[in-house]
Enzyme design. Structure first.
Site, PDB file in Angstrom:
ATOM      1  N   ASP A 145     -29.208  73.218  27.336  1.00 38.23           N
ATOM      2  CA  ASP A 145     -29.747  73.544  28.671  1.00 38.23           C
ATOM      3  C   ASP A 145     -29.705  75.036  29.002  1.00 38.23           C
ATOM      4  O   ASP A 145     -29.679  75.409  30.154  1.00 38.23           O
ATOM      5  CB  ASP A 145     -28.999  72.743  29.746  1.00 38.23           C
ATOM      6  CG  ASP A 145     -27.657  73.353  30.112  1.00 38.23           C
ATOM      7  OD1 ASP A 145     -27.029  73.967  29.234  1.00 38.23           O
ATOM      8  OD2 ASP A 145     -27.255  73.225  31.280  1.00 38.23           O
ATOM      9  N   GLU A 146     -29.694  75.869  27.985  1.00 39.73           N
ATOM     10  CA  GLU A 146     -29.618  77.315  28.221  1.00 39.73           C
ATOM     11  C   GLU A 146     -30.615  78.055  27.345  1.00 39.73           C
ATOM     12  O   GLU A 146     -30.760  77.724  26.163  1.00 39.73           O
ATOM     13  CB  GLU A 146     -28.254  77.846  27.784  1.00 39.73           C
ATOM     14  CG  GLU A 146     -27.148  77.709  28.725  1.00 39.73           C
ATOM     15  CD  GLU A 146     -25.889  78.183  28.024  1.00 39.73           C
ATOM     16  OE1 GLU A 146     -25.498  79.325  28.239  1.00 39.73           O
ATOM     17  OE2 GLU A 146     -25.344  77.405  27.218  1.00 39.73           O
ATOM     18  N   ARG A 170     -20.115  67.529  43.958  1.00 41.04           N
ATOM     19  CA  ARG A 170     -19.154  68.645  43.909  1.00 41.04           C
ATOM     20  C   ARG A 170     -18.697  69.005  45.313  1.00 41.04           C
ATOM     21  O   ARG A 170     -17.547  69.368  45.529  1.00 41.04           O
ATOM     22  CB  ARG A 170     -19.793  69.873  43.237  1.00 41.04           C
ATOM     23  CG  ARG A 170     -20.098  69.648  41.783  1.00 41.04           C
ATOM     24  CD  ARG A 170     -20.567  70.929  41.105  1.00 41.04           C
ATOM     25  NE  ARG A 170     -21.309  70.608  39.889  1.00 41.04           N
ATOM     26  CZ  ARG A 170     -21.675  71.489  38.972  1.00 41.04           C
ATOM     27  NH1 ARG A 170     -21.377  72.764  39.118  1.00 41.04           N
ATOM     28  NH2 ARG A 170     -22.350  71.118  37.902  1.00 41.04           N
ATOM     29  N   TYR A 214     -27.553  67.099  32.927  1.00 38.21           N
ATOM     30  CA  TYR A 214     -27.686  65.659  32.637  1.00 38.21           C
ATOM     31  C   TYR A 214     -27.933  64.869  33.929  1.00 38.21           C
ATOM     32  O   TYR A 214     -28.653  63.873  33.932  1.00 38.21           O
ATOM     33  CB  TYR A 214     -26.434  65.119  31.927  1.00 38.21           C
ATOM     34  CG  TYR A 214     -26.238  65.572  30.495  1.00 38.21           C
ATOM     35  CD1 TYR A 214     -26.991  66.598  29.941  1.00 38.21           C
ATOM     36  CD2 TYR A 214     -25.273  64.963  29.693  1.00 38.21           C
ATOM     37  CE1 TYR A 214     -26.782  67.003  28.625  1.00 38.21           C
ATOM     38  CE2 TYR A 214     -25.064  65.365  28.370  1.00 38.21           C
ATOM     39  CZ  TYR A 214     -25.818  66.399  27.854  1.00 38.21           C
ATOM     40  OH  TYR A 214     -25.610  66.798  26.558  1.00 38.21           O
ATOM     41  N   ASP A 238     -30.159  78.954  32.976  1.00 40.14           N
ATOM     42  CA  ASP A 238     -29.205  77.857  32.778  1.00 40.14           C
ATOM     43  C   ASP A 238     -29.573  76.722  33.737  1.00 40.14           C
ATOM     44  O   ASP A 238     -29.645  76.930  34.949  1.00 40.14           O
ATOM     45  CB  ASP A 238     -27.797  78.399  33.087  1.00 40.14           C
ATOM     46  CG  ASP A 238     -26.731  77.360  32.849  1.00 40.14           C
ATOM     47  OD1 ASP A 238     -26.995  76.392  32.118  1.00 40.14           O
ATOM     48  OD2 ASP A 238     -25.632  77.524  33.407  1.00 40.14           O
ATOM     49  N   MET A 239     -29.816  75.549  33.198  1.00 33.70           N
ATOM     50  CA  MET A 239     -30.181  74.421  34.049  1.00 33.70           C
ATOM     51  C   MET A 239     -28.991  74.031  34.933  1.00 33.70           C
ATOM     52  O   MET A 239     -27.839  74.177  34.532  1.00 33.70           O
ATOM     53  CB  MET A 239     -30.582  73.206  33.192  1.00 33.70           C
ATOM     54  CG  MET A 239     -31.686  73.479  32.188  1.00 33.70           C
ATOM     55  SD  MET A 239     -33.132  74.266  32.895  1.00 33.70           S
ATOM     56  CE  MET A 239     -33.744  72.948  33.942  1.00 33.70           C
TER      57      MET A 239
HETATM   58  P1  TTP Z   1     -23.186  72.872  31.659  1.00 36.24           P
HETATM   59  O1  TTP Z   1     -24.363  73.776  31.686  1.00 36.24           O
HETATM   60  O2  TTP Z   1     -21.838  73.407  31.357  1.00 36.24           O
HETATM   61  O3  TTP Z   1     -23.018  72.214  33.079  1.00 36.24           O
HETATM   62  P2  TTP Z   1     -24.080  71.559  34.010  1.00 36.24           P
HETATM   63  O4  TTP Z   1     -25.474  71.915  33.619  1.00 36.24           O
HETATM   64  O5  TTP Z   1     -23.786  70.095  34.109  1.00 36.24           O
HETATM   65  O6  TTP Z   1     -23.708  72.192  35.415  1.00 36.24           O
HETATM   66  P3  TTP Z   1     -23.874  73.681  35.942  1.00 36.24           P
HETATM   67  O7  TTP Z   1     -24.897  73.593  37.019  1.00 36.24           O
HETATM   68  O8  TTP Z   1     -22.528  74.060  36.455  1.00 36.24           O
HETATM   69  O9  TTP Z   1     -24.319  74.552  34.802  1.00 36.24           O
HETATM   70  O10 TTP Z   1     -23.470  71.709  30.650  1.00 36.24           O
HETATM   71  C1  TTP Z   1     -24.793  71.271  30.371  1.00 36.24           C
HETATM   72  C2  TTP Z   1     -24.737  69.808  30.051  1.00 36.24           C
HETATM   73  O11 TTP Z   1     -23.926  69.628  28.904  1.00 36.24           O
HETATM   74  C3  TTP Z   1     -24.110  68.996  31.139  1.00 36.24           C
HETATM   75  O12 TTP Z   1     -25.048  68.603  32.134  1.00 36.24           O
HETATM   76  C4  TTP Z   1     -23.550  67.840  30.400  1.00 36.24           C
HETATM   77  C5  TTP Z   1     -23.225  68.399  29.019  1.00 36.24           C
HETATM   78  N1  TTP Z   1     -21.769  68.604  28.917  1.00 36.24           N
HETATM   79  C6  TTP Z   1     -20.994  67.605  28.324  1.00 36.24           C
HETATM   80  O13 TTP Z   1     -21.543  66.600  27.867  1.00 36.24           O
HETATM   81  N2  TTP Z   1     -19.641  67.764  28.263  1.00 36.24           N
HETATM   82  C7  TTP Z   1     -19.020  68.870  28.733  1.00 36.24           C
HETATM   83  O14 TTP Z   1     -17.789  68.980  28.656  1.00 36.24           O
HETATM   84  C8  TTP Z   1     -19.826  69.907  29.310  1.00 36.24           C
HETATM   85  C9  TTP Z   1     -19.184  71.144  29.809  1.00 36.24           C
HETATM   86  C10 TTP Z   1     -21.186  69.731  29.374  1.00 36.24           C
END
Ligand code: TTP
Length: 643
Positions: A120-121, A60, A23, A18-19
């Site tokens: 991103d997964e 954060r 963004y 998981d990235m």
């Molecule tokens: P996530 O993997 O949920 O979060 P993240 O990568 O920003 O942070 P983390 O390190 O906690 O995993 O979401 C991946 C991307 O998806 C995120 O960077 C932006 C997008 N996104 C949205 O556009 N809206 C949202 O509500 C969520 C949850 C994610």
């Protein structure tokens, strides 16, 4: 429906990668001066500074959360950099994030079967690679182990804070370890290597979970972020699962999870252990019952699918507040934009990946200003997909009109005002490779004659032409052979705080299972449905050599670009914010600060699967039971009785 697949083997090695704040990382790579700075990416809607959609780890630490808007984030962290998501066609353009995700996938897929689960997964099946490594080099004879591997979090292993890396080294190289733990150790080494490679080639950090199945790997990947990895040993499974709130389990975030809570008093996975498989089968049917019994014990046979490309393409936009579309002309104008974008993406997919999509679906959220039945949902409509922006538009307009007639009912003329569209999207699914042996794409299309539905492959279950516009009773979009129910809201939205992807484990592939409940039970559940409210606290434990690597490696600035927002977009959005009444604003502030009706459908489609599911849960009508649509054939709308 969940599928109760038995474990094919308990020695599989599965990773979920998981990235981190994805963004934000993409934007920081584009603008290297943002590296190390508190940064967040905001939606293109600039109302109150825009909704935050990704928050960097530096921000954060200062208390910035995804549920905030830009203005609030600036209050808690004045030095924060807010980067607006790129915009094209007056809507969010996620191309750079999608492409960045593809870069990562191409690296991760080098070591084993790879399934792109979201933007991103990724899931990886590293069983063969781990077996091969173990055969080649007995772990106990490993001379040096990379620091990144030694920093792994091994669940169930007691650390003392002093010589943790030595303790992990011992665990990794135990001569008497059982075969499955040895394979996990190999998996940890491979995943650390891959993560370092991703960092080297893309400048992105990621976190990972390594386990014997997808469910456990997914649970683990978010446990230690950013830039760390967590290993789930067999002996740690019980301790990991037992205290876990039931709603955080994959596919239990919705109705089935609610039923377990309200009907059986099951609040944690541990609570589920008291029920026999027979009891669960009695209550929920053989398949779901078995599945529940299995997952409570950490058993899940789901395979890593081996899919590097998305299952569907979607282009959509929301029209919150006063921006709601209130005439067919306005809808057509936007459909033109959406269909052009969809067509471009389909064309690119065709040229790059030699894939064709077979089904076009139109989704919308709508309200009727005069109707008491405010929860009536706007039906999704599908038909065979014809290539070319013009044809896609033509079909989408037809689908929209059929759906609108059904939504309004027999006695309302669609030309009358009194309805509004708050979300509109078109998607292309059932994407398959052009059969090998087809010498050219053009030939393929000619051979198929895609404009004659009767010539479509039989498993498409295509209806005759007229019927393609008749409302489907199930309103389902089919993705990759899986049935995905799309539900839509009408005029009101649940305004719940967003939940983090690691809080709820759901995938669109295995969509929210529908519990088999009596009508009474189902009514009770509808009334009692509750939602997850809290995003898991930011996880910043541990220092990370991978992060240090990042700090000492300056980025290439060649990729720098400036994000330009069209002023027209901004103006439109400002109008909305001004038009919101005080009471609306107050209500929003008191409930949920990130409004469901501001979420762009295209953004939703790109979210991690469980977030998509969560968002769709908010968008569902609050109390509406699943009903089969009646009296909704196209003929009905053109009956002489109609105005
Ligand atoms: P996530 O993997 O949920 O979060 P993240 O990568 O920003 O942070 P983390 O390190 O906690 O995993 O979401 C991946 C991307 O998806 C995120 O960077 C932006 C997008 N996104 C949205 O556009 N809206 C949202 O509500 C969520 C949850 C994610």
């Amino acid at each position: 429906m969940p599928v109760a697949r038995p474990e094919t083997s308990d020695s599989r090695i599965i990773a979920h990668v998981d990235m981190d704040c994805f963004y934000v990382q993409v934007e920081q790579r584009k603008q290297p001066h943002l590296r190390g700075q508190p940064t967040a990416v905001v939606q293109y809607n600039s109302w109150k500074g825009g909704g935050l959609i990704a928050v960097g780890y530096e921000a954060r630490k200062d208390g910035v959360k995804r549920s905030m808007r830009g203005d609030e984030a600036k209050k808690v962290c004045p030095q924060i950099h807010l980067v607006q998501v790129p915009v094209a066609r007056s809507k969010a353009d996620l191309t750079i994030y999608r492409n960045a995700g593809s870069e990562v996938v191409s690296i991760l897929s080098r070591k084993g079967r790879c399934e792109r689960a979201s933007i991103d997964e990724v899931y990886l099946d590293l069983t063969d690679a781990a077996e091969a490594m173990l055969k080649e080099t007995p772990l106990e004879s490993l001379e040096s182990i990379h620091e990144e591997v030694l920093k792994s979090h091994v669940l169930g292993l007691t650390l003392n804070g002093n010589n943790d890396k030595e303790i992990v080294r011992e665990w990794l190289t135990r001569r008497d370890a059982d075969h499955r733990d040895k394979l996990l150790a190999c998996g940890a080494i491979i995943v650390a290597e891959l993560r370092l490679q991703v960092l080297k080639e893309t400048e992105f950090t990621c976190s990972a979970g390594v386990a014997h199945n997808k469910m456990l790997a997914k649970l683990a990947s978010g446990m230690n972020k950013p830039a760390q990895q967590t290993i789930v040993t067999l002996s740690s499974v019980k301790g990991l699962l037992e205290p876990l709130p039931i709603k955080k389990m994959k596919q239990l975030g919705g109705k089935l999870g609610s039923s377990l809570q309200t009907d059986l008093g099951v609040n944690t996975v541990g609570d589920l252990l008291q029920f026999s498989v027979e009891k669960l089968q009695d209550l929920y049917g053989a398949n779901t019952g078995t599945w529940l019994w299995n997952i409570a014990r950490g058993v899940s046979g789901d395979e890593v699918e081996g899919r590097l490309l998305p299952k569907s393409h979607c282009s959509g936009k929301t029209f919150p507040g006063v921006q709601a579309l209130k005439s067919i002309a306005a809808v057509e104008k936007w459909l033109k934009e959406l269909c052009e974008e969809l067509s471009e993406r389909l064309q690119l997919d065709l040229e790059t990946n030699k894939r064709v999509a077979h089904t076009l679906t139109l989704h919308a959220n709508a309200y009727k200003s005069t109707d008491t039945d405010s929860h009536k949902k706007f039906p999704s409509k599908s038909c065979p997909l014809r290539y070319g922006a013009g044809k896609i538009l033509e079909d989408s307009v037809n689908l929209f009109q059929a759906a609108l007639r059904e939504f309004l009912g027999s006695y309302t003329n669609p030309a009358d005002c009194g309805w509004g569209i708050t979300n509109l999207s078109v998607s292309a699914s059932k994407i398959v490779a052009v059969p090998s042996g087809t010498s050219t794409i053009t030939k393929y299309f000619h051979g198929q004659d895609r404009f004659q539905p009767s010539l479509e492959p039989s498993d498409e279950k295509l209806a005759p032409e007229d019927d393609t516009l008749s409302p489907s009773t199930s309103h389902q979009t089919e993705c990759g052979g899986q049935q995905t129910q799309i539900t839509h809201d009408t005029s009101t939205f649940d305004q719940n705080e967003t939940t983090c992807k690691d809080d709820v484990c759901l995938t669109s592939k295995h969509h929210e299972p529908q519990p088999r409940l009596s009508q009474k039970e189902s009514n009770i559940n509808d009334g009692k449905r509750s939602y997850e409210h809290k995003r898991k606290a930011t996880k910043e434990k541990g220092t990370s050599s991978i992060l240090r690597f990042l700090q000492t490696n300056s980025c290439s600035s060649s990729k720098q670009e400036t994000i330009c927002l069209s002023s027209g977009v901004q103006e439109g959005l400002n109008i909305e914010s001004e038009a919101l009444t005080e009471s609306q604003n107050a209500r929003r502030a008191n409930t949920w600060r990130y409004n469901a009706d501001e979420i762009d459908q295209s953004v939703v489609e790109e979210l991690p699967p469980e977030i998509q599911e969560e968002v769709r849960t908010w968008l569902r009508p609050q109390k509406q039971a699943n009903t089969v649509k009646r009296g909704s054939s196209i003929a009905h709308y053109f009956s002489p009785n109609r105005n």
